[in-house]
Design a protein around this motif. Structure first.
Motif, PDB file in Angstrom:
ATOM      1  N   LEU A 181       0.827  -1.208   0.000  1.00  0.00           N
ATOM      2  CA  LEU A 181       0.000   0.000   0.000  1.00  0.00           C
ATOM      3  C   LEU A 181       0.863   1.260   0.000  1.00  0.00           C
ATOM      4  N   VAL A 182       1.902   1.272   0.820  1.00  0.00           N
ATOM      5  CA  VAL A 182       2.811   2.417   0.879  1.00  0.00           C
ATOM      6  C   VAL A 182       3.490   2.605  -0.473  1.00  0.00           C
TER       7      VAL A 182
ATOM      8  N   ARG B 270       2.462   1.653  -3.453  1.00  0.00           N
ATOM      9  CA  ARG B 270       1.457   2.119  -4.431  1.00  0.00           C
ATOM     10  C   ARG B 270       1.192   3.611  -4.261  1.00  0.00           C
ATOM     11  N   LYS B 271       1.049   4.033  -3.019  1.00  0.00           N
ATOM     12  CA  LYS B 271       0.786   5.445  -2.724  1.00  0.00           C
ATOM     13  C   LYS B 271       1.952   6.312  -3.200  1.00  0.00           C
TER      14      LYS B 271
ATOM     15  N   MET C 159       2.293   6.729  -6.953  1.00  0.00           N
ATOM     16  CA  MET C 159       1.369   7.703  -7.531  1.00  0.00           C
ATOM     17  C   MET C 159       1.800   9.136  -7.215  1.00  0.00           C
TER      18      MET C 159
ATOM     19  N   ALA D  15       2.044  10.433  -4.086  1.00  0.00           N
ATOM     20  CA  ALA D  15       1.500  10.927  -2.817  1.00  0.00           C
ATOM     21  C   ALA D  15       2.564  10.884  -1.727  1.00  0.00           C
TER      22      ALA D  15
ATOM     23  N   VAL E 116       3.961  10.240   2.104  1.00  0.00           N
ATOM     24  CA  VAL E 116       3.759   9.182   3.084  1.00  0.00           C
ATOM     25  C   VAL E 116       4.240   9.692   4.428  1.00  0.00           C
TER      26      VAL E 116
ATOM     27  N   LEU F 276       2.578  14.444  -6.780  1.00  0.00           N
ATOM     28  CA  LEU F 276       1.240  13.883  -6.971  1.00  0.00           C
ATOM     29  C   LEU F 276       0.679  14.306  -8.328  1.00  0.00           C
TER      30      LEU F 276
ATOM     31  N   LEU G 155       0.444  11.075 -10.731  1.00  0.00           N
ATOM     32  CA  LEU G 155      -0.889  10.480 -10.612  1.00  0.00           C
ATOM     33  C   LEU G 155      -1.419  10.121 -12.000  1.00  0.00           C
TER      34      LEU G 155
ATOM     35  N   GLU H  54       1.558   6.265 -13.032  1.00  0.00           N
ATOM     36  CA  GLU H  54       2.367   5.319 -12.278  1.00  0.00           C
ATOM     37  C   GLU H  54       2.572   4.039 -13.060  1.00  0.00           C
TER      38      GLU H  54
END
Length: 104
Positions: free
Chosen positions: A33-34, A36-37, A40, A42, A44, A94, A98, A101
């Motif tokens: 999850l980290v 993937r974020k 994109m 974003a 963390v 981002l 976004l 990715e």
């Protein structure tokens, strides 16, 4: 009866490793999850990265095979560097990444 002994030993070993295996699976999911974020663009939370690092090191010190997790950790590091480079150039990671990715 002798045939059931190896199965019982395997089951006993599985029971002993249950908590470690559960932690590894949860950590692997969290790392995914980290990653993937970050992939994109974003941001963390640093606490999330520290938690991931601490739990990863605990498993590694126990001698657990973390090779699958190594791949995700390396990808997180790579994405972090990319995002930092974008920030240095004055770009919003981002907005830049976004929808662009790489496929995981």
């Amino acid at each position: 009866m002798a045939d059931s002994l190896p199965r019982l030993e395997k089951k006993a070993e599985d029971n002993l490793n249950y908590e470690t295996n559960k932690t590894l699976k949860l950590l692997d999911n969290f790392a995914g999850l980290v990653d993937r974020k970050m992939n994109m663009g974003a941001g963390v939370d640093i606490d999330d990265l520290q938690l991931l690092s601490n739990e990863y090191m605990k498993l590694k010190e126990k001698g657990v095979d973390v090779s699958g997790l190594d791949t995700k950790i390396n990808s997180i590091k790579k994405n972090y560097k990319i995002n930092q480079q974008l920030k240095k150039r004055g770009k919003d990671p981002l907005a830049e990444r976004l929808g662009k990715e790489k496929a995981i």
